[in-house]
Design a protein around this motif. Structure first.
Motif, PDB file in Angstrom:
ATOM      1  N   ARG A  56      45.282 -29.613 -21.697  1.00 29.65           N
ATOM      2  CA  ARG A  56      45.703 -31.048 -21.907  1.00 29.65           C
ATOM      3  C   ARG A  56      46.925 -30.945 -22.965  1.00 29.65           C
ATOM      4  O   ARG A  56      47.848 -31.741 -22.565  1.00 29.65           O
ATOM      5  N   ARG A  59      50.352 -29.566 -21.934  1.00 32.41           N
ATOM      6  CA  ARG A  59      51.300 -30.637 -21.087  1.00 32.41           C
ATOM      7  C   ARG A  59      51.821 -31.677 -21.991  1.00 32.41           C
ATOM      8  O   ARG A  59      52.901 -32.214 -21.612  1.00 32.41           O
ATOM      9  N   PHE A 186      49.826 -27.984 -13.530  1.00 24.08           N
ATOM     10  CA  PHE A 186      50.243 -29.378 -14.032  1.00 24.08           C
ATOM     11  C   PHE A 186      50.596 -30.367 -13.214  1.00 24.08           C
ATOM     12  O   PHE A 186      51.539 -31.129 -13.447  1.00 24.08           O
ATOM     13  N   GLY A 188      50.891 -33.782 -11.346  1.00 20.74           N
ATOM     14  CA  GLY A 188      50.517 -35.044 -11.510  1.00 20.74           C
ATOM     15  C   GLY A 188      50.622 -36.007 -10.324  1.00 20.74           C
ATOM     16  O   GLY A 188      49.682 -37.035 -10.416  1.00 20.74           O
ATOM     17  N   TRP A 208      46.741 -32.628 -13.733  1.00 21.35           N
ATOM     18  CA  TRP A 208      47.233 -33.870 -14.672  1.00 21.35           C
ATOM     19  C   TRP A 208      47.181 -34.996 -13.742  1.00 21.35           C
ATOM     20  O   TRP A 208      48.156 -35.886 -14.120  1.00 21.35           O
TER      21      TRP A 208
END
Length: 592
Positions: A56, A59, A186, A188, A208
Motif C-alpha cells: 500500500r 503505491r 496496482f 484501481g 488498489w
C-alpha cells in the motif's frame, strides 16, 4: 394428565459497559500532525501485515508508471520458462530448448534453490495450468506460432505481481478464459468491456480497488467467484455490492476496512445465490455478534470465512442482537499454565514473592492514544514529582536496568539457579501510559495456574482490535519480591502490603506471539513456548486446545501384578523439565 411443560431456561444476560456513538474511539481528521506514526511506533507487525503495508505504501509514495495488461503479461512471460520457446530471435531451436535448457533450469531449481527461491519460481511460471503440455505440443510440431495461439486459448490465466495498473484490449483475446487471476497488482478500477464473457472466477486480491460501483453491474453475468480481499474497501465502497451478478456464489471481501456489519449484510442480502462469504480481517469481523448476525441475516450462507456453517451455528428463533454487539467486543488473554519455573530462594522476613505475566498491547491503549494526541513528547515515559515531604528515591537508570536484564537472560539459560540473583528495583514513579497489562499474581509452584481470563479489555474501537491481531505481542514472565517497612498481619497476602513498599523483579522469560486473524468458530488461539526451543517466538497451536491438557506432577508408579497403566493416568502428559508456558488469545463472540 398432560405432561408438564418444562420451563425454558432464560437467556444469559450479557453485561456491557454503556457506550454510544460519541464514545467510539475514532481518530479525528484534525489530529496532531504525526499522530498515526507515533501511535504505531514500536508496533511489531506480522510478516503478512508488513507485506500488505509495504504494497500500500509503495503505491502511495512512489509514482507508479502505467502498465497495461498486455505489458504485464509480456513482462511475466519474459521471466518464465515460456520465454525461450516464444523468442523468435533465439539461436536455439525448440528441440534444443526442450532437451537442454528446460531440464537444466528445472534441475537447478529442484536441487539448489531454497524454499523462497522455489516459491518465486512457481509464482513466475504459474501463468496457466499444464504449461509443459503447451510447450510439448509446440515442440512436437516445431511451431512457435502454435504456442502463441494455444496460450490464447487457455481457460486459466494468472498475471499476478506484475505492477499492472489497468486492463486493455489484450485481455479480450483470451476468449475461452474461465479463471482470471490478477492478484498483487496496482489496479484501481476494472474495465469490464475487455473481460471474457465466459468468465466464472475473477481474483483481484491485493490491488488498489476503493469502490465497486463503476464495474459491479457490468461484470460477466455468469460470474460465480469474485475475490476482492486486501484492497481498500470501506463502508463507502458498499454501494456497488447489490449490483454484482446475481449468479455469484462466492465473495471474498476479507482484509479490507469495512467497519459497519449491518451495512455490508444489507447489501449482500440482495444476492440470492451467495453461498460462501469471507469478511475476516475487516473491523466488523471482530465485533461480538459477527458470526450469529451474519448467519442470521444471510440464511442461505453455507460457508463463512472458509468455515462450514453448521446447524448449531445458526441463531435460534427469536434471536435479537443488541446494538452494541456490532460495534464492540472484548479482548481476552488467558494463561492456561506455567510449569517448571525454577524454585526461588526463601524470601527474607517481611517479603512476599510472586509470579505474574506482563502483556504489551499498545494498540488497545486508549489512554496512550489521548496522551499522544495532545502532547508532543519525544519520549513516552514521564516521571511523577516526589512528594514535598519525601526525598527523591535513588533508582537505577533505564540503561543500567536494560543491561542487567540482558545479562540475567543470558545467565538464566545456562544457570537457572542464578536467575534470582539479578533482581532490579522497579521504579514506582514511572508512568508507561498503560501499554502494559499485568495478570494476577500467584505464588511459586511446579504448575502455576492463573484466573481466567487473566486480562479482559473492553474494545469499542474495532479497527484497533483488528490491528492487534496483525501484530506480534510480547509477554514477560516476571518474578517479584515486595518488601515494606512494616510487616503486614497476613504475611502470605500480596494485597496486605502497606504503602511505602518497594518491589524488585527479574524477567524469567520474554515470549513473542505472532497473532493470527481471529476465527469465529474458535474461542481463542493457543500458543506453546518452552526454553528448549532456543527462540523467544512461541509456537501457534493451530486448532488444538491446550486448555484440556493434564499433567502428572509425579511419575506414575507401576502397580504390582498389573502390566497395563491406569487409563486415567496414561491420559495425562509427562511433566516437562523445561520452563513451559501455555497462553491463549481471543475475542468474545455470541454462541448458542
Amino acid at each position: 394428565m398432560p405432561p408438564k411443560e418444562t420451563p425454558k431456561k432464560p437467556a444469559t444476560v450479557i453485561s456491557r459497559p454503556p457506550i454510544s456513538d460519541s464514545s467510539l474511539l475514532y481518530i479525528p481528521l484534525d489530529a496532531v500532525e504525526g499522530f498515526k506514526e507515533r501511535i504505531e511506533t514500536g508496533i511489531d507487525w506480522t510478516s503478512i501485515a508488513l507485506a500488505t503495508r509495504h504494497h500500500r505504501s509503495k503505491r502511495q509514495k512512489d509514482e507508479i508508471p502505467t502498465v497495461t495488461f498486455s505489458q504485464a503479461l509480456q513482462n511475466k512471460i519474459k521471466k518464465s520458462i515460456l520465454n525461450g520457446f516464444l523468442d523468435e530471435t533465439s539461436s536455439l531451436s525448440l528441440d534444443e530448448h526442450w532437451e537442454l535448457l528446460l531440464p537444466i533450469t528445472l534441475w537447478d531449481v529442484a536441487k539448489f534453490a531454497n524454499e523462497e527461491g522455489q516459491i518465486c519460481f512457481h509464482s513466475i511460471n504459474c501463468i496457466t495450468e499444464n504449461i509443459d503440455k503447451l510447450i510439448k505440443k509446440a515442440v512436437k510440431f516445431g511451431n512457435r506460432e502454435l504456442l502463441k495461439k494455444e496460450l490464447r486459448q487457455v481457460s486459466i490465466l494468472r498475471v499476478n505481481d506484475s505492477e499492472m495498473t489497468e486492463l486493455d484490449s489484450g485481455l479480450a483475446e483470451f476468449t475461452k478464459l474461465v479463471t482470471l487471476n490478477l492478484c498483487g497488482n496496482f489496479i484501481g478500477d476494472i474495465d469490464t468491456s475487455v473481460l471474457p464473457p465466459g468468465l466464472r472466477t475473477l481474483e483481484l486480491q491485493c490491488n488498489w480497488i476503493t469502490q465497486t460501483l463503476t464495474f459491479a453491474e457490468h461484470l460477466p453475468v455468469d460470474l460465480l467467484h469474485l475475490g476482492l480481499a486486501r484492497n481498500l474497501l470501506t463502508n463507502d465502497s458498499l454501494e456497488g455490492l447489490p449490483r454484482l451478478p446475481h449468479q455469484l456464489t462466492v465473495l471474498d471481501l476479507s482484509e479490507n476496512d469495512i467497519y459497519d456489519l449491518y451495512a455490508v449484510l444489507e447489501a449482500l442480502g440482495r444476492l440470492p445465490y451467495l453461498k460462501a462469504l469471507s469478511l475476516a480481517g475487516n473491523p466488523c469481523s471482530v465485533c461480538m455478534g459477527y458470526a450469529p448476525i451474519t448467519i442470521w441475516r444471510l440464511p442461505r450462507l453455507s460457508w463463512l470465512d472458509s468455515r462450514e456453517v453448521l446447524s448449531t451455528d445458526r441463531p435460534t428463533d427469536g434471536f435479537e442482537p443488541h446494538p452494541d454487539d456490532v460495534r464492540s467486543s472484548y479482548f481476552n488473554f488467558t494463561i492456561f499454565r506455567i510449569m517448571s519455573a525454577p524454585q526461588p530462594p526463601k524470601p527474607e522476613k517481611g517479603a512476599v514473592t510472586t509470579f505474574h505475566v506482563e502483556l504489551e498491547l499498545p494498540l488497545l491503549d486508549a489512554t496512550r492514544r489521548q496522551f499522544l494526541m495532545f502532547r508532543r513528547n519525544e519520549s513516552l515515559r514521564e516521571m511523577q514529582p516526589p512528594p514535598e515531604d519525601e526525598p527523591w528515591p535513588k533508582m537505577p537508570s533505564v540503561i543500567a536496568d536494560s543491561k542487567i536484564g540482558i545479562e540475567s537472560s543470558d545467565e538464566a539459560s545456562s544457570h537457572e539457579s542464578d536467575v534470582y540473583k539479578h533482581l532490579t528495583t522497579k521504579n514506582s514513579r514511572e508512568i508507561c501510559h498503560f501499554t502494559t497489562f499485568e495478570s494476577n499474581r500467584v505464588q511459586w509452584n511446579k504448575l502455576m495456574n492463573f484466573q481466567e481470563p487473566v486480562i479482559r479489555i473492553f474494545c469499542p474501537d474495532l479497527t484497533a482490535l483488528r490491528d492487534t491481531f496483525r501484530t506480534i505481542v510480547t509477554l514477560r514472565l516476571v518474578y517479584s519480591v515486595t518488601t515494606s517497612g512494616k510487616q503486614a498481619k497476613d504475611k502470605k497476602s500480596v494485597t496486605a502490603m502497606k504503602a511505602g513498599s518497594s518491589e524488585q523483579r527479574v524477567v524469567l522469560a520474554t515470549i513473542k506471539c505472532v497473532l493470527q486473524t481471529p476465527d469465529w468458530s474458535q474461542p481463542s488461539q493457543h500458543f506453546h513456548w518452552d526454553d528448549s526451543l532456543g527462540t523467544s517466538e512461541a509456537i501457534h497451536w493451530g486448532d488444538g486446545d491446550l486448555s484440556v491438557l493434564q499433567y502428572n506432577l509425579v511419575p506414575p508408579k507401576a502397580t504390582k501384578g498389573k502390566s497395563d497403566a491406569d487409563p486415567a493416568s496414561s491420559a495425562r502428559q509427562a511433566f516437562p523439565e523445561n520452563l513451559t508456558c501455555h497462553f491463549g488469545f481471543g475475542i468474545d463472540t455470541i454462541r448458542f
